[in-house]
Scaffold this motif. Structure first.
Motif, PDB file in Angstrom:
ATOM      1  N   ILE A  31      -0.325  -3.245   0.651  1.00 23.33           N
ATOM      2  CA  ILE A  31       1.103  -3.234   0.306  1.00 23.33           C
ATOM      3  C   ILE A  31       1.268  -3.326  -1.202  1.00 23.33           C
ATOM      4  O   ILE A  31       2.080  -2.606  -1.800  1.00 23.33           O
ATOM      5  CB  ILE A  31       1.829  -4.384   1.027  1.00 23.33           C
ATOM      6  N   GLU A  32       0.487  -4.183  -1.826  1.00 21.12           N
ATOM      7  CA  GLU A  32       0.573  -4.311  -3.277  1.00 21.12           C
ATOM      8  C   GLU A  32       0.177  -3.009  -3.958  1.00 21.12           C
ATOM      9  O   GLU A  32       0.809  -2.590  -4.943  1.00 21.12           O
ATOM     10  CB  GLU A  32      -0.329  -5.461  -3.743  1.00 21.12           C
ATOM     11  N   ARG A  33      -0.839  -2.338  -3.433  1.00 23.41           N
ATOM     12  CA  ARG A  33      -1.290  -1.070  -4.012  1.00 23.41           C
ATOM     13  C   ARG A  33      -0.189   0.001  -3.882  1.00 23.41           C
ATOM     14  O   ARG A  33       0.082   0.751  -4.820  1.00 23.41           O
ATOM     15  CB  ARG A  33      -2.566  -0.607  -3.306  1.00 23.41           C
ATOM     16  N   ILE A  34       0.455   0.067  -2.728  1.00 24.09           N
ATOM     17  CA  ILE A  34       1.544   1.026  -2.536  1.00 24.09           C
ATOM     18  C   ILE A  34       2.683   0.754  -3.506  1.00 24.09           C
ATOM     19  O   ILE A  34       3.292   1.680  -4.063  1.00 24.09           O
ATOM     20  CB  ILE A  34       2.049   0.977  -1.078  1.00 24.09           C
ATOM     21  N   SER A  74       6.404   6.143  -0.230  1.00 22.41           N
ATOM     22  CA  SER A  74       7.331   5.483   0.688  1.00 22.41           C
ATOM     23  C   SER A  74       6.600   5.205   1.993  1.00 22.41           C
ATOM     24  O   SER A  74       5.605   5.852   2.317  1.00 22.41           O
ATOM     25  CB  SER A  74       8.543   6.386   0.979  1.00 22.41           C
ATOM     26  N   VAL A  75       7.113   4.239   2.736  1.00 21.87           N
ATOM     27  CA  VAL A  75       6.618   3.970   4.085  1.00 21.87           C
ATOM     28  C   VAL A  75       7.742   4.318   5.058  1.00 21.87           C
ATOM     29  O   VAL A  75       8.908   3.992   4.819  1.00 21.87           O
ATOM     30  CB  VAL A  75       6.194   2.502   4.257  1.00 21.87           C
ATOM     31  N   VAL A  76       7.399   4.998   6.148  1.00 22.27           N
ATOM     32  CA  VAL A  76       8.389   5.344   7.168  1.00 22.27           C
ATOM     33  C   VAL A  76       8.128   4.495   8.411  1.00 22.27           C
ATOM     34  O   VAL A  76       7.043   4.542   8.996  1.00 22.27           O
ATOM     35  CB  VAL A  76       8.342   6.838   7.522  1.00 22.27           C
ATOM     36  N   TYR A  77       9.123   3.734   8.785  1.00 18.83           N
ATOM     37  CA  TYR A  77       9.066   2.811   9.923  1.00 18.83           C
ATOM     38  C   TYR A  77       9.833   3.437  11.084  1.00 18.83           C
ATOM     39  O   TYR A  77      10.966   3.887  10.929  1.00 18.83           O
ATOM     40  CB  TYR A  77       9.694   1.488   9.483  1.00 18.83           C
ATOM     41  N   CYS A  78       9.200   3.489  12.251  1.00 17.53           N
ATOM     42  CA  CYS A  78       9.820   4.051  13.458  1.00 17.53           C
ATOM     43  C   CYS A  78      10.020   2.911  14.455  1.00 17.53           C
ATOM     44  O   CYS A  78       9.133   2.628  15.273  1.00 17.53           O
ATOM     45  CB  CYS A  78       8.941   5.154  14.046  1.00 17.53           C
ATOM     46  N   PRO A  79      11.159   2.218  14.402  1.00 23.29           N
ATOM     47  CA  PRO A  79      11.322   0.953  15.132  1.00 23.29           C
ATOM     48  C   PRO A  79      11.112   1.035  16.638  1.00 23.29           C
ATOM     49  O   PRO A  79      10.374   0.228  17.224  1.00 23.29           O
ATOM     50  CB  PRO A  79      12.764   0.542  14.800  1.00 23.29           C
ATOM     51  N   GLN A 104       9.763  -6.282   6.230  1.00 26.27           N
ATOM     52  CA  GLN A 104      10.354  -7.148   5.217  1.00 26.27           C
ATOM     53  C   GLN A 104       9.401  -7.368   4.045  1.00 26.27           C
ATOM     54  O   GLN A 104       9.827  -7.431   2.883  1.00 26.27           O
ATOM     55  CB  GLN A 104      10.770  -8.488   5.824  1.00 26.27           C
ATOM     56  N   LYS A 105       8.105  -7.458   4.334  1.00 24.70           N
ATOM     57  CA  LYS A 105       7.124  -7.568   3.254  1.00 24.70           C
ATOM     58  C   LYS A 105       7.159  -6.340   2.354  1.00 24.70           C
ATOM     59  O   LYS A 105       7.051  -6.440   1.125  1.00 24.70           O
ATOM     60  CB  LYS A 105       5.709  -7.720   3.832  1.00 24.70           C
ATOM     61  N   LEU A 106       7.297  -5.190   2.967  1.00 24.20           N
ATOM     62  CA  LEU A 106       7.358  -3.952   2.197  1.00 24.20           C
ATOM     63  C   LEU A 106       8.587  -3.952   1.298  1.00 24.20           C
ATOM     64  O   LEU A 106       8.498  -3.611   0.104  1.00 24.20           O
ATOM     65  CB  LEU A 106       7.397  -2.752   3.141  1.00 24.20           C
ATOM     66  N   LEU A 107       9.733  -4.334   1.850  1.00 25.06           N
ATOM     67  CA  LEU A 107      10.961  -4.371   1.062  1.00 25.06           C
ATOM     68  C   LEU A 107      10.865  -5.398  -0.064  1.00 25.06           C
ATOM     69  O   LEU A 107      11.297  -5.148  -1.194  1.00 25.06           O
ATOM     70  CB  LEU A 107      12.152  -4.676   1.963  1.00 25.06           C
ATOM     71  N   ASP A 108      10.292  -6.554   0.247  1.00 27.70           N
ATOM     72  CA  ASP A 108      10.143  -7.598  -0.771  1.00 27.70           C
ATOM     73  C   ASP A 108       9.244  -7.137  -1.917  1.00 27.70           C
ATOM     74  O   ASP A 108       9.417  -7.570  -3.060  1.00 27.70           O
ATOM     75  CB  ASP A 108       9.553  -8.865  -0.152  1.00 27.70           C
ATOM     76  N   ALA A 109       8.299  -6.244  -1.602  1.00 25.35           N
ATOM     77  CA  ALA A 109       7.396  -5.711  -2.624  1.00 25.35           C
ATOM     78  C   ALA A 109       8.025  -4.574  -3.424  1.00 25.35           C
ATOM     79  O   ALA A 109       7.391  -4.039  -4.341  1.00 25.35           O
ATOM     80  CB  ALA A 109       6.104  -5.231  -1.977  1.00 25.35           C
ATOM     81  N   GLY A 110       9.267  -4.216  -3.085  1.00 22.61           N
ATOM     82  CA  GLY A 110       9.940  -3.151  -3.808  1.00 22.61           C
ATOM     83  C   GLY A 110       9.576  -1.761  -3.333  1.00 22.61           C
ATOM     84  O   GLY A 110       9.848  -0.769  -4.028  1.00 22.61           O
ATOM     85  N   ILE A 111       8.980  -1.664  -2.152  1.00 24.21           N
ATOM     86  CA  ILE A 111       8.575  -0.366  -1.610  1.00 24.21           C
ATOM     87  C   ILE A 111       9.751   0.276  -0.882  1.00 24.21           C
ATOM     88  O   ILE A 111      10.472  -0.389  -0.133  1.00 24.21           O
ATOM     89  CB  ILE A 111       7.379  -0.536  -0.655  1.00 24.21           C
ATOM     90  N   ARG A 112       9.927   1.553  -1.094  1.00 23.51           N
ATOM     91  CA  ARG A 112      10.954   2.297  -0.372  1.00 23.51           C
ATOM     92  C   ARG A 112      10.537   2.431   1.085  1.00 23.51           C
ATOM     93  O   ARG A 112       9.458   2.923   1.386  1.00 23.51           O
ATOM     94  CB  ARG A 112      11.140   3.689  -0.998  1.00 23.51           C
TER      95      ARG A 112
END
Length: 412
Positions: free
Chosen positions: A277-280, A287-292, A306-314
Motif C-alpha cells: 500500500i505504501e509503495r502504491i 489507482s485501486v479498484v474495489y468491487c464490493p 480505508q487503509k488505501l484511502l488513508d494512504a492517499g490512494i485513489r
C-alpha cells in the motif's frame, strides 16, 4: 435567452458536484445541453429566468464503473456458490468463456452497456477479449481494456497481437478509448506484463490488472505452490520455470512495473499488505479498484479500502461482472457500502463511484464523474429522491433510494 441558445435554471433540494461539497438548495444553469454554472440559490436572483424546480431530489453525476467484464452480461446469476475459492471459480469461468462465440460476446457487451446506462452509469472500464466492438451511440464513454494473458509463448504472442489490433480497431469510435489489461500474475508472465506496459505507454493508455486478489496468489508467486498451482496443473496450463517469480517480494516489483504506465488500475487489491500500500501511494497515476459485492460474494476478509484511502490512494468502484455479481449497478455498490461499511465516509463512497473512477480511467482532466461547467451532453445528471434538510439524513435516503436516470426535464 443566451446568445448561444436556450438557457434554463434547474433548482433542487441538493446538488452533489462531487468535486466540491454538497449544496443544500442549489441550482444548475444550463445552456442548450451544457452546464455553464452551478451554485447555491442564495448566490443570485433567478426569478426572471426560465426556472425548472426539480423538487425534493439530490442531483448527482452519472456513476463510473471502473472495472467490469461486459462479455459475461448474459449470466443470470453469479457462477458458483457464495464463498467459492477463487481458483475454483476461475476454472468455471474459463469453461463458460470457452463455449461462447464471438457473436455471443458482442451481444453480451451490448446488453451490458444497455444495463449500465439504465443504471445511471456514464463511464465504463471494460475488460475485453479482443476482437470486440462497441456501438458508436452507446450512451456512455467506454475504456476497452484488451485482455492479454498466456503462460505459453504461443498463447502470449497471440493475445498480445490481438491487443495491438484492438487499439487500431477502436480509433474510429469516438465513444471508446483503448486500454490494455495484462490479466493477472497467475496468468501473465513478467515479460508479457512489461510488454503490456510498453503498449500502454505507446498509446498513452490506461492499464488494468487483477492484483492481490487472494493470499493464494501470493503463495503461487512466492513459492510456486498452493491452489492456483494445482488449478493450473489440472487445466494443463502449468509451464515449468514460470513460478515462483524471482525475488522475495514479487508484488512490490509488479507495482513498480505498473507504475510506468500512464495510468494504472490495480483491480480488487483484496490482499494488499502495508508495504505494498505504501509503495502504491508513491505513484499518483496508480489507482485501486474495489468491487464490493464481488468481494462479498467470495467471502474474502474485510477489504482494506480505508487503509488505501488513508494512504492517499485513489480508490474507484467496479462491479466486476455478472459472473460474480447479480447486476452491473454501481449505485447498488454504493448502497451496499453505506449499509455494510459504516466506517467509510459516505462522501468518500460517492467519490469512489464517480470522480475517482473517472480520474483512474481517463486522467484528472476528465469531465466525467463530477458536475461542473462544461459537462458534455450525454453525461446528464442522475437524481435520488430526498426530503432531507441535513446531510446525515441524505445518506439515509441514499441507502434506500432508487436512482432516476431520465435526465433533466426538456433535455436529451
Amino acid at each position: 435567452m443566451n446568445a448561444t441558445g436556450r438557457e434554463t435554471i434547474y433548482t433542487a433540494g441538493w446538488i452533489f458536484p462531487i468535486c466540491r461539497p454538497p449544496i443544500n438548495g442549489g441550482f444548475l444553469r444550463v445552456v442548450d445541453d451544457r452546464i455553464v454554472e452551478i451554485g447555491a440559490l442564495s448566490d443570485g436572483d433567478y426569478r426572471h429566468q426560465d426556472v425548472v424546480d426539480l423538487g425534493d431530489v439530490a442531483v448527482l453525476p452519472r456513476m463510473v464503473n471502473a472495472h467490469t467484464h461486459l462479455e459475461f452480461s448474459d449470466c443470470l446469476t453469479p457462477i458458483g456458490q457464495p464463498g467459492i475459492a477463487l481458483s475454483d471459480w476461475i476454472g468455471s469461468v474459463i469453461a463458460a468463456r470457452g463455449v461462447a462465440t464471438s457473436d455471443q460476446r458482442q451481444d453480451c457487451i451490448g446488453a451490458g452497456i444497455a444495463e449500465s446506462v439504465a443504471a445511471g452509469v456514464g463511464l465504463i472500464g471494460d475488460i475485453a477479449t479482443a476482437p470486440s466492438a462497441y456501438p458508436t451511440d452507446a450512451g456512455a464513454t467506454i475504456v476497452s481494456f484488451a485482455e492479454v494473458l498466456g503462460l505459453s509463448i504461443d498463447r502470449a504472442g497471440e493475445r498480445f497481437r490481438s491487443a495491438q489490433k484492438h487499439a487500431d480497431s477502436l480509433a474510429a469510435n469516438p465513444s471508446v478509448d483503448f486500454g490494455v489489461s495484462p490479466h493477472a500474475p497467475y496468468s501473465t508472465p513478467p515479460d508479457l506484463i512489461r510488454r503490456c506496459v510498453d503498449l500502454a505507454k505507446q498509446h498513452g493508455a490506461a492499464l488494468a490488472m487483477h492484483v492481490a486478489e487472494s493470499p493464494d496468489e501470493r503463495t503461487l508467486l512466492r513459492q510456486g505452490s498452493g491452489p492456483f498451482a494445482d488449478a493450473l496443473r489440472s487445466a494443463g496450463l502449468w509451464t515449468e520455470g514460470l513460478f515462483p517469480w524471482a525475488g522475495s517480494q514479487p508484488l512490490m516489483e509488479l507495482i513498480g512495473w505498473l507504475a510506468e504506465a500512464p495510468r494504472g488500475l490495480l483491480i480488487h487489491g483484496n490482499d494488499l499488505q502495508d508495504d505494498e500500500i505504501e509503495r502504491i501511494s508513491r505513484h499518483r497515476q496508480l489507482s485501486v479498484v474495489y468491487c464490493p459485492r464481488t468481494h462479498h460474494f467470495f467471502g474474502h476478509p474485510r477489504h482494506g479500502v480505508q487503509k488505501l484511502l488513508d494512504a492517499g490512494i485513489r480508490v474507484a468502484i467496479g462491479t466486476d461482472s455478472r459472473a460474480s455479481n447479480p447486476d452491473l449497478s454501481v449505485w447498488k455498490e454504493v448502497q451496499f457500502l453505506l449499509d455494510h461499511r459504516p466506517d467509510l465516509d459516505p462522501h468518500a463512497v460517492l467519490e469512489m463511484a464517480t470522480l475517482a473512477g473517472s480520474d483512474a480511467l481517463l486522467g484528472a482532466g476528465s469531465q466525467c464523474g463530477r458536475i461542473q461547467p462544461g459537462r458534455i451532453p450525454h453525461q446528464r445528471p442522475v437524481m435520488i429522491p430526498t426530503t432531507a434538510k441535513r446531510l446525515n439524513q441524505v445518506w439515509r435516503d441514499f441507502a434506500v433510494g432508487e436512482l432516476s436516470c431520465t435526465g433533466l426535464p426538456g433535455r436529451a
